[in-house]
Design a protein around this motif. Structure first.
Motif, short mmCIF file in Angstrom:
data_model
loop_
_atom_site.label_atom_id
_atom_site.label_comp_id
_atom_site.label_asym_id
_atom_site.label_seq_id
_atom_site.Cartn_x
_atom_site.Cartn_y
_atom_site.Cartn_z
N ILE A 176 0.93 -1.23 -0.17
CA ILE A 176 -0.09 0.04 -0.26
C ILE A 176 0.89 1.30 0.03
O ILE A 176 0.77 2.20 -0.72
N ILE A 177 1.98 1.39 0.46
CA ILE A 177 2.97 2.33 0.73
C ILE A 177 3.44 2.70 -0.81
O ILE A 177 3.59 3.66 -1.29
N SER A 215 1.05 4.14 -2.70
CA SER A 215 0.84 5.54 -2.74
C SER A 215 1.94 6.38 -3.36
O SER A 215 1.68 7.45 -3.84
N LEU A 218 1.33 9.21 -6.73
CA LEU A 218 1.84 10.58 -6.58
C LEU A 218 1.52 11.52 -7.69
O LEU A 218 1.11 12.50 -7.59
N HIS A 252 -2.69 14.82 -7.30
CA HIS A 252 -1.74 14.67 -6.35
C HIS A 252 -1.68 15.88 -5.58
O HIS A 252 -1.82 16.98 -5.90
N PRO A 293 -4.54 12.04 -2.76
CA PRO A 293 -5.02 10.39 -2.74
C PRO A 293 -3.71 9.62 -2.26
O PRO A 293 -3.44 8.87 -1.65
N SER A 294 -2.29 10.36 -2.69
CA SER A 294 -1.08 9.42 -2.37
C SER A 294 -0.71 9.86 -0.97
O SER A 294 -0.42 9.04 -0.16
N ILE A 295 -1.28 10.90 -0.26
CA ILE A 295 -0.80 11.14 1.09
C ILE A 295 -1.79 10.19 1.75
O ILE A 295 -1.47 9.68 2.98
N LEU A 296 -3.18 10.20 1.55
CA LEU A 296 -4.22 9.53 2.26
C LEU A 296 -3.72 7.95 2.30
O LEU A 296 -3.59 7.22 3.22
N THR A 297 -3.38 7.47 1.13
CA THR A 297 -2.92 6.01 0.92
C THR A 297 -1.76 5.66 1.72
O THR A 297 -1.55 4.58 2.31
N GLY A 298 -0.70 6.68 1.72
CA GLY A 298 0.43 6.42 2.45
C GLY A 298 0.14 6.22 3.82
O GLY A 298 0.73 5.52 4.59
N GLY A 312 -1.18 3.07 4.70
CA GLY A 312 0.03 1.95 4.46
C GLY A 312 0.73 2.09 5.99
O GLY A 312 1.21 0.86 6.49
#
Length: 138
Positions: A22-23, A26, A30, A35, A38-43, A46
């Motif tokens: 998942i990380i 993310s 990016l 961007h 979504p990348s921050i939330l997914t990261g 993770g």
């Protein structure tokens, strides 16, 4: 495995595969059009799973699946209440689905999936739901 294995408690080893996947996802999203949100939330999700990987333990006793958090019993799922179980997406490492009399449960697999599957087959193998096979016309 034999019948004497049923009488022993087994603690599953942690596996950070799902959290790391998942990380990495993310990071891959990016450069997307929205961007960095979504990348921050997914990261963050993770990282949360990675933390859970190291503070949660799953133990299978002769009577139940027990979830431990920092040496404190968090939840106990007695096998006598189980109606069915299945592992979805085992190659990812997947999600454990099991249905008790009271409610269904979905747990991300944050531990060795093969050990989990072997132990569940040993303890409640008759409740495993196979993959749905397509209907073939004769």
């Amino acid at each position: 495995m034999n019948q004497s294995d049923l009488k022993q408690n087994v603690t599953l080893k942690p596996s950070p595969r799902l959290a790391i996947l998942i990380i990495v996802l993310s990071l891959l999203i990016l450069p997307g059009p929205f961007h960095p949100f979504p990348s921050i939330l997914t990261g963050i999700f993770g990282l949360f799973l990675l933390l859970q990987t190291f503070i949660l333990r799953v133990e299978l006793t002769p009577e139940a699946l027990v979830v431990w958090q920092l040496n404190r019993e968090l939840r106990r799922f007695p096998f006598g209440d189980w109606l069915a179980w299945r592992i979805f997406l085992p190659w990812l490492p997947g999600i454990l689905y099991f249905r008790e009399k009271a409610s269904p449960h979905l747990l991300p697999i944050l531990f060795e999936p093969e050990s989990l599957k072997n132990q569940l087959r040993l303890r409640v193998g008759s409740l495993e739901k196979p993959k749905v096979k397509p209907i073939q016309d004769s």
